[in-house]
Design a protein around this motif. Structure first.
Motif, PDB file in Angstrom:
ATOM      1  N   LEU A   1      -4.933   7.787  -3.036  1.00 45.19           N
ATOM      2  CA  LEU A   1      -4.085   6.758  -3.623  1.00 45.19           C
ATOM      3  C   LEU A   1      -3.683   5.734  -2.565  1.00 45.19           C
ATOM      4  O   LEU A   1      -3.207   6.102  -1.492  1.00 45.19           O
ATOM      5  N   ASN A   2      -3.862   4.469  -2.877  1.00 45.37           N
ATOM      6  CA  ASN A   2      -3.410   3.400  -1.990  1.00 45.37           C
ATOM      7  C   ASN A   2      -1.919   3.184  -2.245  1.00 45.37           C
ATOM      8  O   ASN A   2      -1.517   2.805  -3.338  1.00 45.37           O
ATOM      9  N   CYS A   3      -1.118   3.417  -1.237  1.00 47.05           N
ATOM     10  CA  CYS A   3       0.343   3.407  -1.392  1.00 47.05           C
ATOM     11  C   CYS A   3       1.010   2.207  -0.728  1.00 47.05           C
ATOM     12  O   CYS A   3       2.231   2.202  -0.538  1.00 47.05           O
ATOM     13  N   THR A   4       0.233   1.186  -0.388  1.00 49.52           N
ATOM     14  CA  THR A   4       0.782   0.064   0.379  1.00 49.52           C
ATOM     15  C   THR A   4       1.843  -0.721  -0.380  1.00 49.52           C
ATOM     16  O   THR A   4       2.811  -1.200   0.212  1.00 49.52           O
ATOM     17  N   THR A   5       1.695  -0.863  -1.705  1.00 51.97           N
ATOM     18  CA  THR A   5       2.706  -1.635  -2.445  1.00 51.97           C
ATOM     19  C   THR A   5       4.033  -0.885  -2.518  1.00 51.97           C
ATOM     20  O   THR A   5       5.099  -1.511  -2.604  1.00 51.97           O
ATOM     21  N   THR A   6       3.989   0.437  -2.469  1.00 55.39           N
ATOM     22  CA  THR A   6       5.224   1.226  -2.448  1.00 55.39           C
ATOM     23  C   THR A   6       5.971   0.983  -1.141  1.00 55.39           C
ATOM     24  O   THR A   6       7.201   0.892  -1.116  1.00 55.39           O
ATOM     25  N   THR A   7       5.208   0.872  -0.066  1.00 55.07           N
ATOM     26  CA  THR A   7       5.811   0.592   1.237  1.00 55.07           C
ATOM     27  C   THR A   7       6.405  -0.813   1.273  1.00 55.07           C
ATOM     28  O   THR A   7       7.538  -1.012   1.721  1.00 55.07           O
ATOM     29  N   SER A   8       5.659  -1.783   0.770  1.00 54.02           N
ATOM     30  CA  SER A   8       6.130  -3.171   0.837  1.00 54.02           C
ATOM     31  C   SER A   8       7.320  -3.422  -0.089  1.00 54.02           C
ATOM     32  O   SER A   8       8.231  -4.178   0.246  1.00 54.02           O
ATOM     33  N   ALA A   9       7.329  -2.782  -1.249  1.00 53.33           N
ATOM     34  CA  ALA A   9       8.406  -3.016  -2.213  1.00 53.33           C
ATOM     35  C   ALA A   9       9.675  -2.232  -1.902  1.00 53.33           C
ATOM     36  O   ALA A   9      10.788  -2.728  -2.088  1.00 53.33           O
ATOM     37  N   PHE A  10       9.502  -0.995  -1.399  1.00 54.02           N
ATOM     38  CA  PHE A  10      10.661  -0.110  -1.242  1.00 54.02           C
ATOM     39  C   PHE A  10      10.864   0.423   0.176  1.00 54.02           C
ATOM     40  O   PHE A  10      11.834   1.142   0.426  1.00 54.02           O
ATOM     41  N   GLY A  11       9.955   0.089   1.086  1.00 49.70           N
ATOM     42  CA  GLY A  11      10.083   0.599   2.457  1.00 49.70           C
ATOM     43  C   GLY A  11       9.809   2.094   2.553  1.00 49.70           C
ATOM     44  O   GLY A  11      10.270   2.748   3.495  1.00 49.70           O
ATOM     45  N   ILE A  12       9.042   2.626   1.614  1.00 49.88           N
ATOM     46  CA  ILE A  12       8.727   4.055   1.596  1.00 49.88           C
ATOM     47  C   ILE A  12       7.329   4.276   2.157  1.00 49.88           C
ATOM     48  O   ILE A  12       6.344   3.822   1.570  1.00 49.88           O
ATOM     49  N   GLU A  13       7.245   4.975   3.268  1.00 44.38           N
ATOM     50  CA  GLU A  13       5.952   5.262   3.899  1.00 44.38           C
ATOM     51  C   GLU A  13       5.362   6.555   3.335  1.00 44.38           C
ATOM     52  O   GLU A  13       6.081   7.420   2.838  1.00 44.38           O
ATOM     53  N   ARG A  14       4.059   6.685   3.454  1.00 43.71           N
ATOM     54  CA  ARG A  14       3.422   7.951   3.083  1.00 43.71           C
ATOM     55  C   ARG A  14       3.901   9.046   4.039  1.00 43.71           C
ATOM     56  O   ARG A  14       3.857   8.864   5.264  1.00 43.71           O
ATOM     57  N   PRO A  15       4.361  10.186   3.525  1.00 42.90           N
ATOM     58  CA  PRO A  15       4.816  11.259   4.415  1.00 42.90           C
ATOM     59  C   PRO A  15       3.643  12.033   5.002  1.00 42.90           C
ATOM     60  O   PRO A  15       2.579  12.147   4.371  1.00 42.90           O
ATOM     61  N   ASP A  16       3.809  12.545   6.206  1.00 39.67           N
ATOM     62  CA  ASP A  16       2.809  13.426   6.812  1.00 39.67           C
ATOM     63  C   ASP A  16       2.944  14.792   6.144  1.00 39.67           C
ATOM     64  O   ASP A  16       3.935  15.496   6.367  1.00 39.67           O
ATOM     65  N   TRP A  17       1.981  15.155   5.318  1.00 43.68           N
ATOM     66  CA  TRP A  17       2.103  16.407   4.567  1.00 43.68           C
ATOM     67  C   TRP A  17       2.088  17.627   5.475  1.00 43.68           C
ATOM     68  O   TRP A  17       2.602  18.683   5.108  1.00 43.68           O
ATOM     69  N   ARG A  18       1.545  17.493   6.692  1.00 39.79           N
ATOM     70  CA  ARG A  18       1.524  18.637   7.611  1.00 39.79           C
ATOM     71  C   ARG A  18       2.933  18.989   8.059  1.00 39.79           C
ATOM     72  O   ARG A  18       3.278  20.171   8.195  1.00 39.79           O
ATOM     73  N   ALA A  19       3.772  17.966   8.256  1.00 38.83           N
ATOM     74  CA  ALA A  19       5.177  18.224   8.588  1.00 38.83           C
ATOM     75  C   ALA A  19       5.906  18.796   7.373  1.00 38.83           C
ATOM     76  O   ALA A  19       6.731  19.714   7.501  1.00 38.83           O
ATOM     77  N   GLY A  20       5.587  18.273   6.190  1.00 39.88           N
ATOM     78  CA  GLY A  20       6.188  18.809   4.975  1.00 39.88           C
ATOM     79  C   GLY A  20       5.781  20.252   4.737  1.00 39.88           C
ATOM     80  O   GLY A  20       6.582  21.079   4.287  1.00 39.88           O
ATOM     81  N   LEU A  21       4.527  20.568   5.071  1.00 44.78           N
ATOM     82  CA  LEU A  21       4.046  21.938   4.938  1.00 44.78           C
ATOM     83  C   LEU A  21       4.812  22.871   5.861  1.00 44.78           C
ATOM     84  O   LEU A  21       5.197  23.979   5.455  1.00 44.78           O
ATOM     85  N   ALA A  22       5.070  22.436   7.081  1.00 44.55           N
ATOM     86  CA  ALA A  22       5.818  23.257   8.036  1.00 44.55           C
ATOM     87  C   ALA A  22       7.206  23.590   7.494  1.00 44.55           C
ATOM     88  O   ALA A  22       7.687  24.716   7.623  1.00 44.55           O
ATOM     89  N   GLN A  23       7.840  22.600   6.849  1.00 49.71           N
ATOM     90  CA  GLN A  23       9.170  22.829   6.282  1.00 49.71           C
ATOM     91  C   GLN A  23       9.109  23.795   5.111  1.00 49.71           C
ATOM     92  O   GLN A  23       9.950  24.685   4.968  1.00 49.71           O
ATOM     93  N   VAL A  24       8.093  23.626   4.255  1.00 52.65           N
ATOM     94  CA  VAL A  24       7.936  24.543   3.116  1.00 52.65           C
ATOM     95  C   VAL A  24       7.696  25.964   3.585  1.00 52.65           C
ATOM     96  O   VAL A  24       8.280  26.919   3.059  1.00 52.65           O
ATOM     97  N   LEU A  25       6.843  26.116   4.593  1.00 53.61           N
ATOM     98  CA  LEU A  25       6.548  27.458   5.098  1.00 53.61           C
ATOM     99  C   LEU A  25       7.793  28.083   5.728  1.00 53.61           C
ATOM    100  O   LEU A  25       8.028  29.295   5.614  1.00 53.61           O
ATOM    101  N   ALA A  26       8.610  27.248   6.359  1.00 52.82           N
ATOM    102  CA  ALA A  26       9.872  27.756   6.922  1.00 52.82           C
ATOM    103  C   ALA A  26      10.794  28.221   5.799  1.00 52.82           C
ATOM    104  O   ALA A  26      11.470  29.265   5.926  1.00 52.82           O
ATOM    105  N   ASP A  27      10.806  27.481   4.693  1.00 50.48           N
ATOM    106  CA  ASP A  27      11.632  27.858   3.548  1.00 50.48           C
ATOM    107  C   ASP A  27      11.143  29.152   2.917  1.00 50.48           C
ATOM    108  O   ASP A  27      11.926  29.926   2.337  1.00 50.48           O
TER     109      ASP A  27
END
Length: 281
Positions: free
Chosen positions: A252-278
């Motif tokens: 998915l091209n997420c560039t318009t989400t970044t330009s409109a709302f300042g929301i960057e694509r998250p690094d899922w590897r960091a998100g995975l680390a948090q989920v595994l910790a949970d």
């Protein structure tokens, strides 16, 4: 800001419930198979925005339960959006990469031609069309490959299988961006606030984790971060048949989400680390 959320036990709804000012509705509060009931809840609410984080997500079962999938994923969101429009409040609707046919290898733009391969994707596309046509302030947020520490998802399945087996075959020719439910929830809240301040930002947006990977490589990272020794062999989609066809290209091209709302694509590897910790006792 007070936000009304449709959904209570799903992955994104569970994360949304952690935000202040959020009220999550379960089936007892609003049955998605009754669009009129959903509309009535919004008509009676004093919330400043509505987020629809509920859906019929059983992709394979949808092939046999088309009517239910269409009611929940198309008719209910359409009714919700109309009720939100009548009240003059923003409506944020979570959608999916399954509205595309999965062809090519380029990331899908929000305005790219749609072409769902199955009932689930078709029902979600119906919801998108209804939301956009309702005439209110809205955002359709398409995402992909959602995972978290709760619910049924690929991470939890791989953790379970990895503890039981030393070798697995995983599909390697479907590519997408795994997306932490926690980041989707945060994005929905930020978008709802932005729409409340500036309705002109209404439209369709994309949000998925980075970098894009195959299911097989996603599994390898899950096992690596979980300290599980599992030999992963790539297989093709044809070697793993399912009742519903999956898109090969879920980028998915997420560039318009970044330009409109300042929301960057998250690094899922960091998100995975948090989920595994949970998930770790």
């Amino acid at each position: 800001m007070n936000v009304l959320v449709f959904g209570q036990t799903g992955q994104v709804a569970t994360e949304l419930a952690l935000f202040d000012g959020v009220t999550c509705l379960g089936r007892a509060d609003a049955d998605l198979t009754d669009p009129g009931a959903c509309e009535a809840v919004i008509a009676a609410t004093d919330a400043d925005a509505v987020i629809n984080a509920a859906a019929y997500t059983a992709v394979d079962k949808a092939e046999e339960n088309r009517d239910t999938a269409m009611i929940v994923n198309a008719m209910a969101p359409t009714a919700m959006a109309a009720a939100a429009a009548a009240r003059g409040i923003p409506f944020v609707h979570i959608s999916t990469d399954y509205v595309f046919d999965g062809s090519g290898s380029a990331p899908w733009q929000p305005d790219a031609p749609t072409g769902p391969l199955g009932v689930y994707g078709a029902s979600k596309l119906g919801g998108e069309k209804g939301v956009a046509a309702a005439g209110g302030t809205y955002a359709i947020l398409r995402t992909a490959w959602v995972f978290s520490a709760h619910g049924n998802n690929f991470v939890r399945t791989m953790r379970r299988l990895g503890a039981e087996r030393d070798a697995l075959t995983i599909v390697g020719d479907q590519i997408g961006g795994p997306t932490p439910a926690r980041d989707i929830a945060a994005a929905c809240m930020k978008i709802a606030r932005a729409l409340h301040a500036d309705p002109s930002k209404s439209g369709t947006y994309h949000f998925s984790g980075a970098p894009d990977v195959s299911w097989a490589d996603f599994a390898r990272e899950i096992f690596a971060q979980s300290d599980l020794s599992v030999d992963v062999t790539d297989i093709t989609t044809d070697q793993y048949p399912t009742p519903a066809k999956r898109p090969a290209n879920s980028r998915l091209n997420c560039t318009t989400t970044t330009s409109a709302f300042g929301i960057e694509r998250p690094d899922w590897r960091a998100g995975l680390a948090q989920v595994l910790a949970d998930l770790t006792p």
